[in-house]
Design an enzyme around this catalytic site. Structure first.
Site, PDB file in Angstrom:
ATOM      1  N   PRO A  11      42.761  55.171  32.368  1.00 29.88           N
ATOM      2  CA  PRO A  11      42.003  54.614  31.467  1.00 29.88           C
ATOM      3  C   PRO A  11      41.755  53.049  31.663  1.00 29.88           C
ATOM      4  CG  PRO A  11      44.297  55.164  30.333  1.00 29.88           C
ATOM      5  CD  PRO A  11      44.169  55.863  31.907  1.00 29.88           C
ATOM      6  N   ASN A  12      40.572  52.744  31.161  1.00 30.93           N
ATOM      7  CA  ASN A  12      39.970  51.510  31.515  1.00 30.93           C
ATOM      8  C   ASN A  12      39.852  50.773  32.995  1.00 30.93           C
ATOM      9  OD1 ASN A  12      39.974  50.931  28.679  1.00 30.93           O
ATOM     10  ND2 ASN A  12      42.106  51.083  28.507  1.00 30.93           N
ATOM     11  N   ARG A  19      36.843  43.393  33.201  1.00 34.62           N
ATOM     12  CA  ARG A  19      38.050  43.594  32.245  1.00 34.62           C
ATOM     13  C   ARG A  19      39.093  42.624  32.813  1.00 34.62           C
ATOM     14  NH1 ARG A  19      42.781  48.157  32.997  1.00 34.62           N
ATOM     15  NH2 ARG A  19      44.007  47.369  31.118  1.00 34.62           N
ATOM     16  N   TYR A  24      43.258  41.091  36.442  1.00 34.40           N
ATOM     17  CA  TYR A  24      43.030  42.210  37.263  1.00 34.40           C
ATOM     18  C   TYR A  24      42.240  42.088  38.304  1.00 34.40           C
ATOM     19  CZ  TYR A  24      45.205  44.811  33.488  1.00 34.40           C
ATOM     20  OH  TYR A  24      46.119  45.326  32.548  1.00 34.40           O
ATOM     21  N   ASN A  75      47.017  54.937  39.834  1.00 32.86           N
ATOM     22  CA  ASN A  75      47.243  53.770  39.078  1.00 32.86           C
ATOM     23  C   ASN A  75      47.070  54.349  37.613  1.00 32.86           C
ATOM     24  OD1 ASN A  75      47.172  51.802  37.341  1.00 32.86           O
ATOM     25  ND2 ASN A  75      45.928  50.328  38.508  1.00 32.86           N
ATOM     26  N   ALA A  78      47.612  52.256  31.063  1.00 33.02           N
ATOM     27  CA  ALA A  78      48.609  52.176  29.978  1.00 33.02           C
ATOM     28  C   ALA A  78      49.377  53.496  30.252  1.00 33.02           C
ATOM     29  CB  ALA A  78      47.900  51.898  29.008  1.00 33.02           C
ATOM     30  N   GLU A  99      52.785  55.022  42.996  1.00 31.78           N
ATOM     31  CA  GLU A  99      52.184  54.422  41.761  1.00 31.78           C
ATOM     32  C   GLU A  99      51.903  53.090  42.112  1.00 31.78           C
ATOM     33  OE1 GLU A  99      55.388  54.376  38.697  1.00 31.78           O
ATOM     34  OE2 GLU A  99      54.228  52.699  37.879  1.00 31.78           O
ATOM     35  N   HIS A 101      49.859  49.414  40.865  1.00 30.74           N
ATOM     36  CA  HIS A 101      49.393  48.549  39.639  1.00 30.74           C
ATOM     37  C   HIS A 101      48.876  47.253  40.342  1.00 30.74           C
ATOM     38  CE1 HIS A 101      51.133  51.040  36.790  1.00 30.74           C
ATOM     39  NE2 HIS A 101      52.287  50.937  37.589  1.00 30.74           N
ATOM     40  N   ARG A 108      54.969  40.829  32.820  1.00 26.89           N
ATOM     41  CA  ARG A 108      53.978  41.044  31.676  1.00 26.89           C
ATOM     42  C   ARG A 108      54.713  41.169  30.771  1.00 26.89           C
ATOM     43  NH1 ARG A 108      48.794  43.801  33.216  1.00 26.89           N
ATOM     44  NH2 ARG A 108      48.065  42.903  31.238  1.00 26.89           N
TER      45      ARG A 108
HETATM   46  C1  DQA Z   1      47.860  48.497  35.293  1.00 25.13           C
HETATM   47  C2  DQA Z   1      48.782  47.934  34.201  1.00 25.13           C
HETATM   48  C3  DQA Z   1      48.920  48.673  32.929  1.00 25.13           C
HETATM   49  O1  DQA Z   1      50.045  48.108  32.270  1.00 25.13           O
HETATM   50  C4  DQA Z   1      47.709  48.505  32.046  1.00 25.13           C
HETATM   51  O2  DQA Z   1      47.618  49.027  30.741  1.00 25.13           O
HETATM   52  C5  DQA Z   1      46.548  48.785  32.914  1.00 25.13           C
HETATM   53  C6  DQA Z   1      46.497  48.300  34.364  1.00 25.13           C
HETATM   54  C7  DQA Z   1      47.543  47.637  36.528  1.00 25.13           C
HETATM   55  O3  DQA Z   1      46.917  47.995  37.310  1.00 25.13           O
HETATM   56  O4  DQA Z   1      47.993  46.364  36.626  1.00 25.13           O
HETATM   57  O5  DQA Z   1      45.707  49.417  32.515  1.00 25.13           O
HETATM   58  O6  DQA Z   1      48.222  49.968  35.597  1.00 25.13           O
END
Ligand code: DQA
Length: 147
Positions: A11-12, A19, A24, A75, A78, A99, A101, A108
């Site tokens: 998501p997102n 964003r 990011y 990735n 959240a 995984e 990020h 954070r």
């Molecule tokens: C994320 C880190 C997560 O905590 C966050 O909710 C994201 C992006 C990252 O790529 O740094 O959506 O996965």
């Protein structure tokens, strides 16, 4: 052997570029995917991309990868921090997974420090911005080739 890799984004992550660019980075997801395509030519692996804001759709992709895909780069956004369902899907298909990020989740907010996915992944790469993806793809393909 050519490795077949599924690149999953949660998501997102479709909002990358817009964003919180200070957290990011400025690249869109499409630009990151183009970087990965370039690297895939060098590594001689095949890539399939999927992004969703919906947990069930990500689980469906993981299940459908069973028997077809050699490795997963994910990735989970959240969902990283609380989706036991995505964790169980990875565990069920037993496909080697890394995984990813963009941000260093460990420096954070405290709710981001824990990943429920990490225990079923080969490893976690966090904090290198878009390069987390390219580092992750290299690591995954190397791991699979050695396997
Ligand atoms: C994320 C880190 C997560 O905590 C966050 O909710 C994201 C992006 C990252 O790529 O740094 O959506 O996965």
């Amino acid at each position: 052997m050519e490795q077949n890799i599924l690149v999953l984004n949660g998501p997102n992550l479709n909002m990358l570029g817009i964003r919180e660019p200070d957290v990011y980075g400025a690249l869109s997801l499409e630009m990151i995917e183009q970087k990965l395509e370039k690297l895939a030519d060098e590594l001689q692996c095949g890539l399939t991309f999927f992004q969703s804001n919906h947990e069930g759709e990500i689980i469906d992709q993981i299940q459908q990868a069973y028997g077809k895909v050699n490795g997963i780069l994910i990735n989970p956004g959240a969902f990283t921090h609380y989706s036991y369902a995505i964790r169980d899907a990875i565990s069920a298909v037993q496909i080697p997974t890394i995984e990813i990020h963009l941000s260093n989740i460990h420096k954070r907010e405290s709710f981001r420090h824990h990943s429920v996915i990490a225990a079923v992944a080969i490893g976690q790469i966090a904090g290198f911005g878009a390069n987390s993806y390219t580092i992750g793809l290299r690591a995954l393909v190397e791991n699979l080739n050695e396997g």
